[in-house]
Design an enzyme around this catalytic site. Sequence first.
Site, short mmCIF file in Angstrom:
data_model
loop_
_atom_site.label_atom_id
_atom_site.label_comp_id
_atom_site.label_asym_id
_atom_site.label_seq_id
_atom_site.Cartn_x
_atom_site.Cartn_y
_atom_site.Cartn_z
N LYS A 1 0.84 -1.19 0.00
CA LYS A 1 0.00 0.00 0.00
C LYS A 1 0.89 1.25 0.00
CE LYS A 1 -3.96 -1.81 2.64
NZ LYS A 1 -4.99 -1.62 1.59
N ARG B 1 -10.20 -11.55 2.06
CA ARG B 1 -11.05 -12.62 1.53
C ARG B 1 -10.36 -13.97 1.62
NH1 ARG B 1 -11.64 -9.54 -4.06
NH2 ARG B 1 -11.26 -7.83 -2.61
N1 BES Z 1 -8.19 -3.79 4.47
C1 BES Z 1 -8.34 -3.40 3.12
C2 BES Z 1 -9.66 -2.66 2.86
C3 BES Z 1 -9.80 -1.31 3.51
C4 BES Z 1 -9.38 -0.18 2.85
C5 BES Z 1 -10.41 -1.19 4.73
C6 BES Z 1 -9.53 1.06 3.45
C7 BES Z 1 -10.57 0.05 5.32
C8 BES Z 1 -10.12 1.18 4.68
C9 BES Z 1 -8.31 -4.62 2.21
O1 BES Z 1 -7.48 -5.64 2.64
C10 BES Z 1 -7.79 -4.18 0.90
O2 BES Z 1 -6.66 -3.77 0.85
N2 BES Z 1 -8.61 -4.28 -0.14
C11 BES Z 1 -8.26 -3.86 -1.44
C12 BES Z 1 -8.75 -4.90 -2.42
C13 BES Z 1 -8.27 -4.71 -3.81
C14 BES Z 1 -6.78 -4.94 -3.89
C15 BES Z 1 -9.01 -5.67 -4.72
C16 BES Z 1 -8.92 -2.52 -1.70
O3 BES Z 1 -10.05 -2.31 -1.26
O4 BES Z 1 -8.28 -1.65 -2.31
MN MN Z 2 -5.48 -5.39 1.99
#
Ligand code: BES
Ligand code: MN
Length: 499
Positions: free
Chosen positions: A274, A348
């Site tokens: 990230k 997931r």
């Molecule tokens: N934990 C994150 C989702 C999230 C983002 C929760 C911001 C709270 C605030 C999750 O693990 C994630 O990173 N999801 C990605 C999925 C994508 C790579 C398909 C996302 O939402 O960007």
């Molecule tokens: Mn994530």
Amino acid sequence: MKINFVAKAPKADTLAVFYTDGAKATAGAKTLDEQAGGALQKAIKASRFEGRVGQVLTVAAPADVDAARICLVGLGKTKDLNGKAAEQSLGHLIKGLLTSGAQHVAVLLEGAETKALAEAELAAHGAMAARLASYRFDKYRTTQKDDQKPSLAQISFVCADAKAASAAWAPMDKIADGVILTRDLVSEPANVLTPPEFAKRAKALEKLGLKVKVLGEKELKKLGMHALLGVGQGSVQESHVAIMEWMGAKDKKAPPVAFIGKGVCFDTGGISLKPADGMWDMIWDMGGAGVVTGLMAALAGRKAKVNAVGLIGLVENMPDGNAQRPGDIVTSMSGQTIEVLNTDAEGRLVMADVLWHAKETYKPSVMIDLATLTGAMLVSLGHDVAGVFSNDDKLAKDLFKAGEEVGDDAWHMPMPEAYDKMIDSKVADMKNIGQGRLAGSITAALFLKRFVGDTTWAHIDIAGTTHRPHTKDPLIPTGASGYGVRLLDRYLADHHEDK
Ligand code: BES
Ligand code: MN
Ligand code: ZN
């Protein structure tokens, strides 16, 4: 905060009385105003106080009244008065007094009740407001000045039937314990609340009468949870699954309701790293596990007559020489294979194995999972509303209604079958991302759906609601909200508990 229910007004530095819409004095307010020689009416006339929920008018107590200040509190329209409105009303009072210098507030409920909400209920909801609105996570502040610390230490509800109020409050007190446990867990930074530490805190709930089992990596390997283990393999922290059982129904053998929580104690994104800016938010990526843990504590605390089991998947998603790579293919416990195209879509993967394990082990009547699963959830519903996805419309409706009753707002999201093919993989049974940014929360939900079989199931994406950057709701602090504990507790009470 010390909370008590008494029949006679105690000595307190602050008195609170109620007004309904149109600044109509309740019986208690009338009596006090007479004692004060009409000072309250005079103050109301010189203000914009109309008795609306959220309005609090504070006046200096005149010499004839044995207190320092009097708070005039708006209760709103009598016909709209319910538990939620009462909590909002009292919440504003508590929030205003918390660091004001006031130490003890006596809330004079006399005549404040309506047909819809008995005095005892009003007092109990007031106590709930007191606990939730006074919440602070101050354990890491060492240099706070005295005038920054809470002054309010006691709240006394003065009501005709103090016994009935205490009885109404007893189970709600335990629900508040659960919400506060969730807030504490979610607030902890990731260097403190590691997967093993989280497992330890779950285990400690055995003192409430829960049966808690903690599985380590050796056992998870044996079970075949390679989707979950892949996420944690880049971390020096051991991955865990903690299982909390509460079999409180008359029939201890009846299928339980299972709650499954995402417990990613920190989510760096892994090799699909990230951006640095805002990455700190990912200390809250264990929010789902936090809710499940708080809920189980609440159920055990109030000795709920229901069979429930909570399963939380605890991992840390780190980049490392041993971390999972984009392109890796893992075999989940279900036997289905997953092509991991983005290591940041890790939630997931964790949930897939824990959902499958819950279904296989407990054959639950209903399965509900909570996860801070997708950033897309924030885009669609923001911070105030969670998305509910389900293979059963009635379950989604029941959850929505329970949330509405307690102030945990939710909305039913669609799961069109046609989108399912977006997660088909060319080399494995599925991939862990959909098509770019299209319907990101939905494709994530459809992914989970592949791991629940025929079980009646709902998924609540709490990516937005777990943590609030700011809120006007006095019951919700900035930071960890505890969203979901009250919703699920109410859902169980309404639909699954023995009478
Ligand atoms: N934990 C994150 C989702 C999230 C983002 C929760 C911001 C709270 C605030 C999750 O693990 C994630 O990173 N999801 C990605 C999925 C994508 C790579 C398909 C996302 O939402 O960007
Ligand atoms: Mn994530
Ligand atoms: Zn995550």
